[in-house]
Design a protein around this motif. Structure first.
Motif, PDB file in Angstrom:
ATOM      1  N   SER A 256       0.794  -1.229   0.000  1.00 51.88           N
ATOM      2  CA  SER A 256       0.000   0.000   0.000  1.00 51.88           C
ATOM      3  C   SER A 256       0.826   1.278   0.000  1.00 51.88           C
ATOM      4  O   SER A 256       0.287   2.347  -0.252  1.00 51.88           O
ATOM      5  CB  SER A 256      -0.938   0.012   1.212  1.00 51.88           C
ATOM      6  N   SER A 257       2.127   1.190   0.304  1.00 53.40           N
ATOM      7  CA  SER A 257       2.919   2.414   0.408  1.00 53.40           C
ATOM      8  C   SER A 257       4.403   2.100   0.349  1.00 53.40           C
ATOM      9  O   SER A 257       4.818   0.945   0.494  1.00 53.40           O
ATOM     10  CB  SER A 257       2.611   3.135   1.729  1.00 53.40           C
ATOM     11  N   GLU A 258       5.192   3.149   0.172  1.00 49.01           N
ATOM     12  CA  GLU A 258       6.642   2.997   0.222  1.00 49.01           C
ATOM     13  C   GLU A 258       7.085   2.548   1.617  1.00 49.01           C
ATOM     14  O   GLU A 258       8.064   1.816   1.768  1.00 49.01           O
ATOM     15  CB  GLU A 258       7.326   4.317  -0.145  1.00 49.01           C
ATOM     16  N   GLY A 259       6.337   2.994   2.627  1.00 46.60           N
ATOM     17  CA  GLY A 259       6.654   2.595   3.993  1.00 46.60           C
ATOM     18  C   GLY A 259       6.540   1.090   4.181  1.00 46.60           C
ATOM     19  O   GLY A 259       7.388   0.461   4.830  1.00 46.60           O
ATOM     20  N   VAL A 260       5.496   0.499   3.617  1.00 44.95           N
ATOM     21  CA  VAL A 260       5.327  -0.959   3.695  1.00 44.95           C
ATOM     22  C   VAL A 260       6.455  -1.653   2.930  1.00 44.95           C
ATOM     23  O   VAL A 260       7.025  -2.640   3.405  1.00 44.95           O
ATOM     24  CB  VAL A 260       3.959  -1.377   3.132  1.00 44.95           C
ATOM     25  N   ALA A 261       6.784  -1.129   1.765  1.00 43.83           N
ATOM     26  CA  ALA A 261       7.856  -1.720   0.957  1.00 43.83           C
ATOM     27  C   ALA A 261       9.189  -1.687   1.711  1.00 43.83           C
ATOM     28  O   ALA A 261       9.959  -2.657   1.684  1.00 43.83           O
ATOM     29  CB  ALA A 261       7.980  -0.986  -0.374  1.00 43.83           C
ATOM     30  N   THR A 262       9.446  -0.586   2.396  1.00 42.57           N
ATOM     31  CA  THR A 262      10.688  -0.454   3.167  1.00 42.57           C
ATOM     32  C   THR A 262      10.705  -1.418   4.348  1.00 42.57           C
ATOM     33  O   THR A 262      11.703  -2.091   4.615  1.00 42.57           O
ATOM     34  CB  THR A 262      10.853   0.992   3.668  1.00 42.57           C
ATOM     35  N   PHE A 263       9.583  -1.503   5.057  1.00 41.53           N
ATOM     36  CA  PHE A 263       9.485  -2.346   6.242  1.00 41.53           C
ATOM     37  C   PHE A 263       9.672  -3.826   5.900  1.00 41.53           C
ATOM     38  O   PHE A 263      10.199  -4.601   6.689  1.00 41.53           O
ATOM     39  CB  PHE A 263       8.121  -2.126   6.914  1.00 41.53           C
ATOM     40  N   THR A 264       9.235  -4.217   4.688  1.00 45.67           N
ATOM     41  CA  THR A 264       9.276  -5.627   4.296  1.00 45.67           C
ATOM     42  C   THR A 264      10.409  -5.935   3.315  1.00 45.67           C
ATOM     43  O   THR A 264      10.492  -7.059   2.804  1.00 45.67           O
ATOM     44  CB  THR A 264       7.945  -6.035   3.637  1.00 45.67           C
ATOM     45  N   LYS A 265      11.290  -4.973   3.076  1.00 48.72           N
ATOM     46  CA  LYS A 265      12.282  -5.094   2.007  1.00 48.72           C
ATOM     47  C   LYS A 265      13.195  -6.307   2.159  1.00 48.72           C
ATOM     48  O   LYS A 265      13.545  -6.970   1.174  1.00 48.72           O
ATOM     49  CB  LYS A 265      13.122  -3.823   1.929  1.00 48.72           C
ATOM     50  N   VAL A 266      13.607  -6.597   3.376  1.00 43.69           N
ATOM     51  CA  VAL A 266      14.508  -7.727   3.596  1.00 43.69           C
ATOM     52  C   VAL A 266      13.888  -9.026   3.067  1.00 43.69           C
ATOM     53  O   VAL A 266      14.567  -9.880   2.508  1.00 43.69           O
ATOM     54  CB  VAL A 266      14.846  -7.870   5.101  1.00 43.69           C
ATOM     55  N   LYS A 267      12.577  -9.142   3.189  1.00 43.87           N
ATOM     56  CA  LYS A 267      11.899 -10.365   2.769  1.00 43.87           C
ATOM     57  C   LYS A 267      11.440 -10.319   1.310  1.00 43.87           C
ATOM     58  O   LYS A 267      11.398 -11.357   0.641  1.00 43.87           O
ATOM     59  CB  LYS A 267      10.689 -10.635   3.677  1.00 43.87           C
ATOM     60  N   THR A 268      11.099  -9.147   0.794  1.00 42.06           N
ATOM     61  CA  THR A 268      10.420  -9.080  -0.500  1.00 42.06           C
ATOM     62  C   THR A 268      11.206  -8.391  -1.608  1.00 42.06           C
ATOM     63  O   THR A 268      10.703  -8.285  -2.723  1.00 42.06           O
ATOM     64  CB  THR A 268       9.077  -8.335  -0.352  1.00 42.06           C
ATOM     65  N   SER A 269      12.415  -7.922  -1.336  1.00 43.68           N
ATOM     66  CA  SER A 269      13.114  -7.085  -2.312  1.00 43.68           C
ATOM     67  C   SER A 269      13.374  -7.784  -3.646  1.00 43.68           C
ATOM     68  O   SER A 269      13.400  -7.137  -4.694  1.00 43.68           O
ATOM     69  CB  SER A 269      14.447  -6.580  -1.728  1.00 43.68           C
ATOM     70  N   LEU A 270      13.578  -9.102  -3.651  1.00 48.17           N
ATOM     71  CA  LEU A 270      13.844  -9.817  -4.897  1.00 48.17           C
ATOM     72  C   LEU A 270      12.590 -10.025  -5.742  1.00 48.17           C
ATOM     73  O   LEU A 270      12.675 -10.244  -6.954  1.00 48.17           O
ATOM     74  CB  LEU A 270      14.498 -11.166  -4.608  1.00 48.17           C
ATOM     75  N   ASP A 271      11.433  -9.953  -5.090  1.00 45.07           N
ATOM     76  CA  ASP A 271      10.182 -10.253  -5.802  1.00 45.07           C
ATOM     77  C   ASP A 271       9.023  -9.506  -5.140  1.00 45.07           C
ATOM     78  O   ASP A 271       8.122 -10.112  -4.577  1.00 45.07           O
ATOM     79  CB  ASP A 271       9.938 -11.776  -5.760  1.00 45.07           C
ATOM     80  N   PRO A 272       9.020  -8.191  -5.192  1.00 43.33           N
ATOM     81  CA  PRO A 272       8.054  -7.408  -4.425  1.00 43.33           C
ATOM     82  C   PRO A 272       6.594  -7.649  -4.770  1.00 43.33           C
ATOM     83  O   PRO A 272       5.729  -7.533  -3.906  1.00 43.33           O
ATOM     84  CB  PRO A 272       8.462  -5.959  -4.701  1.00 43.33           C
ATOM     85  N   ASP A 273       6.292  -7.962  -6.029  1.00 43.28           N
ATOM     86  CA  ASP A 273       4.886  -8.183  -6.373  1.00 43.28           C
ATOM     87  C   ASP A 273       4.509  -9.659  -6.469  1.00 43.28           C
ATOM     88  O   ASP A 273       3.377 -10.012  -6.788  1.00 43.28           O
ATOM     89  CB  ASP A 273       4.497  -7.454  -7.665  1.00 43.28           C
TER      90      ASP A 273
END
Length: 288
Positions: A256-273
């Motif tokens: 929903s936001s850049e904040g969520v993307a940042t908070f979860t980056k360690v887990k999702t950075s390789l495949d965010p969607d």
């Protein structure tokens, strides 16, 4: 093109705003809730914004309630295009402190509820060879958080269910399935969470007291002023849900936001969607 849309938990917050915005775009919206007597705000908002909604009774914990609601939709429209599994409830308490009844209730609302509703619409979506199921998850479905472990477990389960279904629903049946992952949102969700916690004893005088005091102090730091600056509004989440629905090639997940993307980056950075993993699993298991 106008779509036939069912949304659960539409009496307040994200569900209410999503129902209104979808109706504003010309879709036929069936806005459902467990207690139809709580539809006053939804009705008032719809009238104020000049839209028409079909308000339905649907309890995600009750198979018959779900069947009755969907049967009525199919009877009058002969199809259902989108299911938005929005109904949910949070929970604050450590696993050890929580009763098994409380744990089962959290899982029932947040995980089994979407399963019940999805199972009820899938036969019709398979028959029409189209459809879109949108599950409202949470940042808590990606990152485990202290004192929220039961809620996170339910949302993790919803994420796993959705990722798995995404590997075959579209190639075999033309049905898309997606996750929406909000962070903090200004709704009654947080207040209801705190009220339930306080009504069930609040901070107990046990070994977990220092942890609970620390955590509740953290929650107290989110004043109304801070929330206005940091949290998102229901209308913003509704816009993301509609973006997902209108996407010609819907992704597995929408943060929903850049904040969520940042908070979860360690887990999702390789495949965010989630699309890389979905494709990888499809090819490896289904040769699709």
């Amino acid at each position: 093109m106008s779509k036939i849309i069912l949304i659960t938990g539409a009496s307040t917050g994200i569900g209410l705003e999503t129902a209104i915005q979808l109706a504003e775009q010309g879709h036929k919206v069936f806005a459902s809730m467990r207690n139809i007597e709580k539809s006053t705000l939804l009705k008032q908002t719809a009238e104020k914004r000049g839209v028409k909604l079909n308000i339905m009774q649907l309890d995600v914990l009750d198979d018959q309630s779900i069947a009755n609601c969907i049967s009525e939709i199919i009877k009058s429209n002969e199809r259902i295009d989108v299911l938005i599994n929005n109904a949910g409830a949070g929970f604050i308490r450590t696993m050890e402190q929580a009763s098994m009844d409380e744990i089962k209730q959290v899982m029932d609302v947040n995980f089994y509820g979407p399963i019940r509703c999805s199972k009820a619409v899938l036969p019709f979506m398979r028959k029409q060879k189209s459809g879109h199921i949108i599950n409202i998850s949470s940042v808590g479905g990606l990152v485990g958080q202290p004192v929220n472990e039961i809620y996170c477990a339910a949302k993790f389960a919803l994420e796993g269910l959705t990722e798995s279904l995404a590997t075959y629903l579209e190639p075999y049946f033309g049905i898309h399935i997606s996750l929406i992952e909000p962070g903090g949102v200004i709704t009654e969700f947080g207040n209801n969470l705190t009220n339930y916690f306080n009504s069930t004893g609040g901070i107990l005088n046990d070994d977990y007291k220092p942890l609970m005091e620390n955590y509740m102090g953290y929650r107290a730091s989110f004043t109304d002023e801070v929330k206005e600056k940091v949290f998102q509004k229901p209308a913003q989440i509704a816009e993301i849900i509609i973006k997902c629905m209108n996407d010609p090639h819907p992704k597995v997940r929408y943060m929903s936001s850049e904040g969520v993307a940042t908070f979860t980056k360690v887990k999702t950075s390789l495949d965010p969607d989630g699309e890389i993993l979905k494709t990888q699993v499809r090819k490896g298991v289904l040769n699709k």
